[in-house]
Design an enzyme around this catalytic site. Structure first.
Site, mmCIF file in Angstrom:
data_model
loop_
_atom_site.group_PDB
_atom_site.id
_atom_site.type_symbol
_atom_site.label_atom_id
_atom_site.label_comp_id
_atom_site.label_asym_id
_atom_site.label_seq_id
_atom_site.Cartn_x
_atom_site.Cartn_y
_atom_site.Cartn_z
ATOM 1 N N ASP A 138 -1.985 8.158 -3.343
ATOM 2 C CA ASP A 138 -3.239 8.885 -3.558
ATOM 3 C C ASP A 138 -3.714 9.505 -2.256
ATOM 4 O OD1 ASP A 138 -3.926 6.527 -2.229
ATOM 5 O OD2 ASP A 138 -5.874 6.372 -3.205
ATOM 6 N N CYS A 188 -8.226 -25.910 9.681
ATOM 7 C CA CYS A 188 -7.146 -25.188 10.346
ATOM 8 C C CYS A 188 -6.770 -25.883 11.657
ATOM 9 C CB CYS A 188 -7.556 -23.738 10.607
ATOM 10 S SG CYS A 188 -8.611 -23.521 12.062
ATOM 11 N N ASP A 200 0.858 -1.175 0.000
ATOM 12 C CA ASP A 200 0.000 0.000 0.000
ATOM 13 C C ASP A 200 0.899 1.232 0.000
ATOM 14 O OD1 ASP A 200 -1.995 1.836 0.279
ATOM 15 O OD2 ASP A 200 -2.831 1.009 2.115
ATOM 16 N N SER A 201 0.473 2.274 -0.663
ATOM 17 C CA SER A 201 1.348 3.434 -0.891
ATOM 18 C C SER A 201 1.617 4.267 0.351
ATOM 19 C CB SER A 201 0.720 4.341 -1.951
ATOM 20 O OG SER A 201 -0.434 4.991 -1.425
ATOM 21 N N GLY A 202 0.830 4.076 1.394
ATOM 22 C CA GLY A 202 0.955 4.899 2.589
ATOM 23 C C GLY A 202 -0.004 6.073 2.627
ATOM 24 N N GLY A 203 -0.729 6.291 1.529
ATOM 25 C CA GLY A 203 -1.634 7.433 1.460
ATOM 26 C C GLY A 203 -2.705 7.417 2.529
ATOM 27 N N PHE A 204 -3.327 6.259 2.758
ATOM 28 C CA PHE A 204 -4.403 6.179 3.742
ATOM 29 C C PHE A 204 -3.897 6.537 5.133
ATOM 30 C CE2 PHE A 204 -6.733 3.796 6.995
ATOM 31 C CZ PHE A 204 -8.028 4.203 6.740
ATOM 32 N N HIS A 219 -7.288 -19.480 12.258
ATOM 33 C CA HIS A 219 -8.592 -19.948 11.787
ATOM 34 C C HIS A 219 -9.228 -18.952 10.824
ATOM 35 C CE1 HIS A 219 -12.754 -21.244 11.607
ATOM 36 N NE2 HIS A 219 -13.072 -19.997 11.909
ATOM 37 N N ASP A 231 -7.950 -7.039 0.315
ATOM 38 C CA ASP A 231 -7.154 -7.084 1.542
ATOM 39 C C ASP A 231 -7.988 -6.499 2.654
ATOM 40 O OD1 ASP A 231 -5.877 -4.296 2.748
ATOM 41 O OD2 ASP A 231 -6.603 -4.098 0.692
ATOM 42 N N GLY A 271 -11.174 4.293 -1.569
ATOM 43 C CA GLY A 271 -12.154 5.199 -0.998
ATOM 44 C C GLY A 271 -13.480 4.579 -0.659
ATOM 45 N N CYS A 296 -13.822 -27.004 8.978
ATOM 46 C CA CYS A 296 -12.592 -26.238 8.772
ATOM 47 C C CYS A 296 -11.377 -27.121 9.040
ATOM 48 C CB CYS A 296 -12.577 -25.014 9.680
ATOM 49 S SG CYS A 296 -11.085 -24.000 9.511
ATOM 50 N N CYS A 313 -9.327 -25.716 14.590
ATOM 51 C CA CYS A 313 -10.506 -26.577 14.463
ATOM 52 C C CYS A 313 -10.142 -28.063 14.487
ATOM 53 C CB CYS A 313 -11.252 -26.248 13.171
ATOM 54 S SG CYS A 313 -12.033 -24.613 13.187
ATOM 55 N N GLN A 363 -10.577 6.891 -7.569
ATOM 56 C CA GLN A 363 -11.206 7.611 -6.470
ATOM 57 C C GLN A 363 -12.468 8.314 -6.990
ATOM 58 O OE1 GLN A 363 -10.686 7.449 -3.343
ATOM 59 N NE2 GLN A 363 -8.616 6.621 -3.088
#
Length: 374
Positions: free
Chosen positions: A145, A305, A91-95, A334, A265, A215, A303, A308, A188
């Site tokens: 962004d 995992c 992620d670009s770091g913008g958020f 899990h 993500d 966004g 499941c 479980c 955006q």
């Protein structure tokens, strides 16, 4: 010779694809566990791989502050640094920068901010964001962004979007094209269809290896998010991967795949695992609740995992109530395993042209709720 995408099958708008990166292939639809600071919280790298994940997400902002992009590069890049030989998207770091509010100042050229760790001032521009992601050796780099807040007036959303489009062009110019590496642009425009269209046209004119929808999942609600996807996704090139950022709950993911999204993500499965929440085929559980303290059954009988296969709800409840670290570790494993089960199911359903039946079964099972107490 950059990152490539192959569309293998469709069922309605749902897509089954494959992304080829410098560090392996990624089968889509794909969910990326979030490893913000070079680690998926409460998980070993091999444990993340065992869930079926083929790509994880790292973050420019956090890694530039600590330990530093140049240090990571000197130590062999992020793959070696965190012992993850598979694909990484950063992620670009913008958020994160935009969420600092009183600690940052934005202008046409970029953002100046003070680190909440040590108070040191930093400058992040579209070019510097791309450079940091190059130093980290990200297989997929995201354009820098401005993440538009919610709610927002249309005039402010338009200004923000157009600034991001300017930054996207600068970032594309700064990106170093290499075999197996790619750069994604971010659409955006908040929930305004005409702004989303303007953004999508601007990005496709620049040309990217993939396109993200940013966004959303910022408070607008699922219905409005889906409406925005319905107007935005058809505007994106069909021969490039489509990524919905920061989403989400299982029903969000399934609904977005239904509308043509390929990649996701979200911190939700890992954060939920650290707060005693489990996602299952029958909905969400809170393992802190007393109803589980004498229950010998697994979280989810279907499941595979470790939580479980090897442990009861009673034991997990005990770990949570005793504040033992193994509890959050097992619940995180899990949740990530269940999210990858969803992605495996979606891929198979699209391949076999049974996507509609799969969704109907998924929604029916989610609506049943948890098993009755013993």
């Amino acid at each position: 010779m950059s990152l490539s995408f192959e569309l293998l099958a469709t069922d309605g708008l749902a897509r089954r694809g494959r992304i080829a990166t410098a560090h392996g292939t990624v089968e889509t639809p794909a969910f990326m566990p979030v490893g913000t600071a070079g680690t998926v919280k409460a998980m070993m790298p091999q444990s993340v791989a065992e869930t079926g994940a083929e790509i994880v997400l790292g973050n420019t902002y956090h890694l530039m502050l600590r330990p530093g992009a140049e240090r990571v590069a000197a130590l062999g890049g992020l793959h070696k640094f965190m012992n993850w030989p598979r694909a990484i998207l950063t992620d670009s770091g913008g958020f994160q920068v935009m969420s600092l509010k009183e600690l940052r100042k934005i202008d046409r050229d970029g953002v100046t901010f003070r680190s909440p760790i040590d108070g040191i001032q930093h400058r992040l521009t579209p070019e510097r964001s791309i450079q940091i992601q190059h130093l980290l050796d990200a297989d997929i780099t995201m354009s820098f962004d401005e993440c538009t807040p919610w709610p927002v007036e249309k005039e402010d959303a338009a200004r923000s979007m157009r600034l991001s489009m300017d930054w996207a062009g600068r970032g594309k110019h700064a990106f170093v094209d290499r075999p197996g590496y790619g750069l994604f642009g971010i659409v955006q425009g908040s929930t305004f269809p005409d702004l989303r269209e303007e953004s999508a046209k601007a990005l496709t004119a620049i040309g990217f290896d993939g396109y993200a929808v940013g966004g959303l999942a910022v408070g607008e609600g699922q219905e409005l998010m889906f409406q925005t996807l319905e107007t935005t996704v058809p505007l994106l090139p069909a021969d490039r991967p489509r990524y919905l950022m920061g989403v989400g709950r299982p029903s969000d993911i399934v609904g977005a795949v239904r509308r043509g999204i390929d990649m996701f993500d979200c911190v939700m499965p890992t954060r939920a695992g650290r707060t005693a929440q489990a996602f299952t085929r029958r909905g969400e559980l809170n393992l802190r609740n007393a109803r589980h303290r004498d229950d010998p059954r697994p979280i989810d009988e279907r499941c595979g995992c470790p939580a479980c296969r090897h442990h009861s709800r009673a034991y997990l409840h005990h770990l949570i109530r005793s504040e033992e670290i193994l509890g959050p570790m097992l619940l995180t494993w899990h949740n990530l395993h269940y999210y990858q089960d969803i992605m495996r199911g979606l891929r198979a359903a699209i391949e076999t042209q049974s996507f509609g039946h799969w969704i109907a079964a998924f929604e029916q099972e989610q609506g049943r709720g948890d098993l009755p107490p013993l």
